[in-house]
Design a protein around this motif. Structure first.
Motif, PDB file in Angstrom:
ATOM      1  N   MET A 144     -15.662 -48.906   3.078  1.00 50.90           N
ATOM      2  CA  MET A 144     -17.220 -48.555   3.881  1.00 50.90           C
ATOM      3  C   MET A 144     -16.826 -49.374   5.037  1.00 50.90           C
ATOM      4  N   LEU A 145     -15.128 -49.908   5.357  1.00 50.99           N
ATOM      5  CA  LEU A 145     -14.558 -50.395   6.465  1.00 50.99           C
ATOM      6  C   LEU A 145     -15.033 -49.714   7.661  1.00 50.99           C
ATOM      7  N   PHE A 146     -14.671 -48.683   7.587  1.00 50.93           N
ATOM      8  CA  PHE A 146     -15.424 -47.830   9.168  1.00 50.93           C
ATOM      9  C   PHE A 146     -16.692 -48.678   9.898  1.00 50.93           C
ATOM     10  N   LEU A 147     -17.301 -49.420   8.821  1.00 51.13           N
ATOM     11  CA  LEU A 147     -18.858 -50.028   9.414  1.00 51.13           C
ATOM     12  C   LEU A 147     -18.001 -50.679   9.821  1.00 51.13           C
ATOM     13  N   ALA A 148     -17.088 -51.614   9.806  1.00 52.53           N
ATOM     14  CA  ALA A 148     -17.409 -53.696  10.849  1.00 52.53           C
ATOM     15  C   ALA A 148     -15.671 -52.249  11.930  1.00 52.53           C
ATOM     16  N   LEU A 149     -15.489 -51.421  11.734  1.00 56.79           N
ATOM     17  CA  LEU A 149     -14.105 -50.598  12.955  1.00 56.79           C
ATOM     18  C   LEU A 149     -14.938 -50.106  13.955  1.00 56.79           C
ATOM     19  N   ALA A 150     -16.085 -49.340  13.553  1.00 54.73           N
ATOM     20  CA  ALA A 150     -16.834 -48.981  14.396  1.00 54.73           C
ATOM     21  C   ALA A 150     -17.213 -49.457  15.488  1.00 54.73           C
ATOM     22  N   PRO A 151     -17.700 -51.124  15.254  1.00 52.01           N
ATOM     23  CA  PRO A 151     -19.132 -51.834  15.748  1.00 52.01           C
ATOM     24  C   PRO A 151     -17.486 -52.521  16.373  1.00 52.01           C
ATOM     25  N   MET A 152     -17.297 -53.018  15.850  1.00 50.12           N
ATOM     26  CA  MET A 152     -15.812 -53.730  16.732  1.00 50.12           C
ATOM     27  C   MET A 152     -14.884 -53.347  17.852  1.00 50.12           C
ATOM     28  N   GLY A 153     -14.986 -51.627  17.911  1.00 49.69           N
ATOM     29  CA  GLY A 153     -14.512 -50.733  19.292  1.00 49.69           C
ATOM     30  C   GLY A 153     -15.546 -51.406  19.984  1.00 49.69           C
ATOM     31  N   ILE A 154     -16.731 -50.416  19.900  1.00 50.29           N
ATOM     32  CA  ILE A 154     -17.419 -51.243  20.993  1.00 50.29           C
ATOM     33  C   ILE A 154     -17.359 -52.663  21.472  1.00 50.29           C
ATOM     34  N   ALA A 155     -17.526 -53.715  20.545  1.00 48.44           N
ATOM     35  CA  ALA A 155     -17.055 -54.969  21.531  1.00 48.44           C
ATOM     36  C   ALA A 155     -15.806 -54.858  22.223  1.00 48.44           C
ATOM     37  N   LEU A 156     -14.584 -54.065  21.740  1.00 47.72           N
ATOM     38  CA  LEU A 156     -13.849 -54.500  22.555  1.00 47.72           C
ATOM     39  C   LEU A 156     -14.207 -53.607  24.407  1.00 47.72           C
ATOM     40  N   ILE A 157     -14.284 -53.240  23.906  1.00 46.00           N
ATOM     41  CA  ILE A 157     -15.163 -52.171  25.502  1.00 46.00           C
ATOM     42  C   ILE A 157     -15.294 -52.744  26.102  1.00 46.00           C
ATOM     43  N   GLU A 158     -16.588 -53.657  26.090  1.00 41.54           N
ATOM     44  CA  GLU A 158     -17.416 -54.983  26.174  1.00 41.54           C
ATOM     45  C   GLU A 158     -16.458 -56.045  27.079  1.00 41.54           C
ATOM     46  N   LEU A 159     -15.397 -56.015  26.717  1.00 40.71           N
ATOM     47  CA  LEU A 159     -14.273 -56.719  26.825  1.00 40.71           C
ATOM     48  C   LEU A 159     -13.012 -56.100  27.662  1.00 40.71           C
ATOM     49  N   ARG A 160     -13.282 -54.770  27.736  1.00 37.72           N
ATOM     50  CA  ARG A 160     -12.311 -54.011  29.065  1.00 37.72           C
ATOM     51  C   ARG A 160     -11.592 -53.530  28.188  1.00 37.72           C
ATOM     52  N   ARG A 161     -11.372 -53.860  26.762  1.00 36.53           N
ATOM     53  CA  ARG A 161      -9.639 -53.280  26.273  1.00 36.53           C
ATOM     54  C   ARG A 161     -10.091 -52.252  25.946  1.00 36.53           C
ATOM     55  N   PHE A 162     -10.351 -50.781  26.585  1.00 32.29           N
ATOM     56  CA  PHE A 162     -10.437 -49.462  25.885  1.00 32.29           C
ATOM     57  C   PHE A 162      -9.429 -49.347  25.178  1.00 32.29           C
ATOM     58  N   ASP A 163      -7.942 -49.543  25.836  1.00 30.32           N
ATOM     59  CA  ASP A 163      -6.958 -49.014  24.859  1.00 30.32           C
ATOM     60  C   ASP A 163      -7.173 -49.383  23.197  1.00 30.32           C
ATOM     61  N   GLU A 194     -16.577 -63.575  20.285  1.00 28.55           N
ATOM     62  CA  GLU A 194     -16.667 -63.522  18.789  1.00 28.55           C
ATOM     63  C   GLU A 194     -17.680 -62.444  17.747  1.00 28.55           C
ATOM     64  N   ALA A 195     -18.081 -61.200  18.147  1.00 30.45           N
ATOM     65  CA  ALA A 195     -18.052 -60.270  17.501  1.00 30.45           C
ATOM     66  C   ALA A 195     -16.519 -59.786  16.984  1.00 30.45           C
ATOM     67  N   VAL A 196     -15.631 -59.774  17.516  1.00 26.40           N
ATOM     68  CA  VAL A 196     -14.375 -59.093  17.819  1.00 26.40           C
ATOM     69  C   VAL A 196     -13.933 -60.154  15.939  1.00 26.40           C
ATOM     70  N   ARG A 197     -13.953 -61.352  16.360  1.00 26.66           N
ATOM     71  CA  ARG A 197     -13.426 -62.335  15.714  1.00 26.66           C
ATOM     72  C   ARG A 197     -14.106 -62.526  14.284  1.00 26.66           C
ATOM     73  N   SER A 198     -14.996 -61.993  14.196  1.00 26.68           N
ATOM     74  CA  SER A 198     -16.114 -61.849  12.965  1.00 26.68           C
ATOM     75  C   SER A 198     -15.929 -60.702  11.986  1.00 26.68           C
ATOM     76  N   PHE A 199     -15.591 -59.595  12.630  1.00 30.46           N
ATOM     77  CA  PHE A 199     -15.215 -58.069  12.637  1.00 30.46           C
ATOM     78  C   PHE A 199     -13.784 -58.352  12.092  1.00 30.46           C
ATOM     79  N   GLU A 200     -13.254 -58.594  12.197  1.00 25.92           N
ATOM     80  CA  GLU A 200     -11.084 -58.665  12.377  1.00 25.92           C
ATOM     81  C   GLU A 200     -11.381 -59.781  10.707  1.00 25.92           C
ATOM     82  N   ARG A 201     -12.073 -60.861  10.765  1.00 30.98           N
ATOM     83  CA  ARG A 201     -11.993 -61.432   9.634  1.00 30.98           C
ATOM     84  C   ARG A 201     -13.021 -60.935   8.512  1.00 30.98           C
ATOM     85  N   THR A 202     -13.957 -59.752   8.606  1.00 28.55           N
ATOM     86  CA  THR A 202     -14.101 -58.555   7.756  1.00 28.55           C
ATOM     87  C   THR A 202     -12.715 -57.702   7.438  1.00 28.55           C
TER      88      THR A 202
END
Length: 578
Positions: A479-498, A462-470
């Motif tokens: 300041m879009l990096f403030l959405a991109l960086a945490p979106m990357g962390i959420a992708l790590i938790e989903l094992r989407r490392f690449d 759900e976090a990824v969906r919110s960041f994508e909407r942002t």
């Protein structure tokens, strides 16, 4: 003197033959004789306009005023949309004569002044006004400094007032009292022109405008003119500067709708009504299969472009104002470039300016919100000298902003973010951020804060969906990096490392000083066992935050050690000090 016909393309599009006949008659019977009588020489004509040289600037002013009076008298019985009205600009200065033409700055400035004159009006330079005043029985209204295209320095311009006792355009148009500009960005959305010739598209065009007005009105930072006032201009040929003065707004949105072969094309543009400058323009196309989906798409596209464009324009405007005239609003605008810099010194200056704004106006919620955001970023960057105090100030200031306006979606979302970051109460945080995006589905900030709240609450998808909407709502945000960086962390938790690596690298290209970007990059690369790249990411992180320790980092958010285990595991794999 430079003159042209206002709305010439529209007039020609509606009735080419009639417009040309009417313009020729006016030239032969009114304009050319008047110019000659005041010792003027028509140097050249351009179809809808002319360039005239006079023996003196006083002659030019008298001749221009006489032309505009006569034109106003001619137009009394002519419907507004059929009127031929001239804009005139006058300047005095050196020119270069080349056979039958003239060139030089004097000509260029007159042409630019004509461009900012009202239909039926006359705009003169400061140099010209000084030589005219007291000599021609004419009055002036100061227009302030004007930025003219291709002219290096802003120039003081004046509006030449036509005599009140003679027929003029203003006597035949009901003009409301001209309100002052509000103390925040003000905007009006005019009815879009239906270029299709299909009456059914009139309703569609009106519906889009109503949706845009409604969506913009959800931004508490904007003053938006209501539909009923905007629609008084429907079907009329308007001068944007006059609209701005009559409605008391700085910005105006206008557009058109055109239908063809089962598709609709919508064009929209945002104009600074004080200068006539175009700030944004775009085109949207879609099929008519699902009218409501098309309407939603266009509304989102227009609104998501307008709000950040207005904010950028306001920041640039504040930078040009004299420091002695600063209000709380101006101080916050001046703080934002420092905030965007993402440097230690920049955040300190942004905090100082926003706190000063709050001292001037303790009820200014945006100042409290901006100050709280400065503290939050200092914590994220590891720059907090006293972590507990900074956390307390972040909570206090965001809560203060919300207490000032408990219905502001951005304030509500920020309190939800803090709640998720500092406490275990995810249900309350989720309720806040969900309500925030329900209040304004076009707020990129609200969606970004929702992404953080869901990330800290262990809801990575759900976090990824919110960041994508942002990102979708504000793709050009500095300041879009403030959405991109945490979106990357959420992708790590989903094992989407690449994917996490790709997103983090995009954040790093936009800003190379945000520590969260390199924490994300180091963790994702460690999971992928790309050792050389891990070392590079770790080095970048330690350059930003030399005293980084995993244990200290975990203390900054109560939720981290519970819900983001893969990110923490990757951080430790990367070899960062414990």
């Amino acid at each position: 003197m430079a003159a042209d016909v206002a709305g010439y393309s529209r007039l020609m599009g509606a009735d080419e033959e009639g417009t040309l006949t009417q313009l020729k008659s006016l030239r032969n019977n009114l304009i050319d004789p008047t110019i000659t009588a005041h010792r003027g020489r028509i140097v050249k004509t351009t179809g809808d306009g002319m360039l005239v040289e006079f023996a003196s600037v006083v002659d030019a002013a008298r001749g221009a005023a006489e032309v505009q009076r006569a034109m106003a008298a001619q137009n009394i019985s002519v419907p507004q949309h059929k009127r031929i009205e001239f804009r005139i600009g006058i300047h005095v200065g050196d020119i270069i004569i080349d056979e039958n033409d003239i060139f030089g700055d004097g000509v260029n400035i007159a042409a630019r002044l004509e461009g900012i004159a009202e239909p039926g009006g006359i705009c003169v330079s400061d140099d010209a006004q000084r030589q005219i005043r007291g000599k021609a029985g004419l009055a002036f209204d100061e227009m302030g400094l004007q930025s003219l295209k291709n002219i290096a320095e802003p120039m003081l311009a004046w509006r030449l007032l036509i005599d009140d006792n003679l027929p003029s355009r203003s006597k035949h148009v009901e003009t409301p009292l001209r309100p002052d500009l509000p103390d925040k960005p003000s905007i009006a959305v005019l009815p879009f022109q239906n270029m299709s010739g299909d009456p059914e598209q009139e309703y569609f065009a009106d519906g889009i405008v109503e949706e845009i007005i409604t969506a913009l009105s959800r931004f508490k930072s904007l003053f938006v003119i209501a539909r009923n006032s905007s629609f008084t201009y429907k079907g009329k040929a308007v001068d944007i500067k006059q609209v701005g003065r009559e409605l008391g707004v700085r910005y105006v949105v206008e557009g058109s709708v055109r239908k063809g072969a089962g598709t609709l094309r919508i064009t929209g543009q945002l104009i600074d009504a004080t200068t006539g400058a175009h700030l944004w323009a775009d085109r949207f196309e879609g099929r008519l299969d699902d009218v409501f989906a098309l309407q939603d798409m266009i509304t989102e596209g227009v609104v998501s472009a307008i709000e950040p464009t207005v904010q950028k324009a306001e920041i640039e405007l504040a930078a040009r104002r004299r420091p002695a005239n600063l209000s709380a609003y101006d101080l916050c605008l001046r703080a934002q470039p420092h905030f965007h810099s993402m440097t230690h010194e920049g955040l300190a200056e942004a905090l100082r300016l926003s706190e000063r704004a709050l001292e001037i106006d303790p009820s200014y919620g945006f100042a409290a919100h901006l100050a709280g955001s400065c503290h939050a970023l200092r914590i994220a960057q590891g720059w907090a000298s006293d972590l507990n105090r900074e956390m307390g100030e972040t909570t206090r200031l965001f809560s203060l902003a919300l207490s000032i306006d408990d219905d502001d979606p951005d304030f509500l979302a920020s309190v939800g973010f803090v709640t998720s970051y500092l406490t275990e109460d995810f249900p309350t945080a989720a309720e806040m951020v969900d309500r925030a995006v329900a209040l304004n589905q076009n707020s990129a900030l609200a969606w970004n804060m929702r992404g953080y709240a869901y990330l800290f609450g262990g809801k990575a998808a759900e976090a990824v969906r919110s960041f994508e909407r942002t990102i979708r709502l504000n793709p050009l945000d500095p300041m879009l990096f403030l959405a991109l960086a945490p979106m990357g962390i959420a992708l790590i938790e989903l094992r989407r490392f690449d994917e996490a690596v790709a997103v983090a690298r995009k954040a790093a290209r936009q800003n190379q000083t945000y520590a969260t970007t390199y924490r994300c990059l180091a963790s994702a690369l460690a999971h992928l066992e790309r050792e050389a790249e891990v070392k590079e990411a770790v080095a970048r992180l330690l350059a930003i935050e030399p005293n980084f320790r995993v244990s200290e980092w975990l203390k900054r958010g109560a939720q981290w050690h519970r819900h983001n285990r893969l990110t923490i595991e990757g951080i430790r794999k990367a070899g960062l000090p414990e």
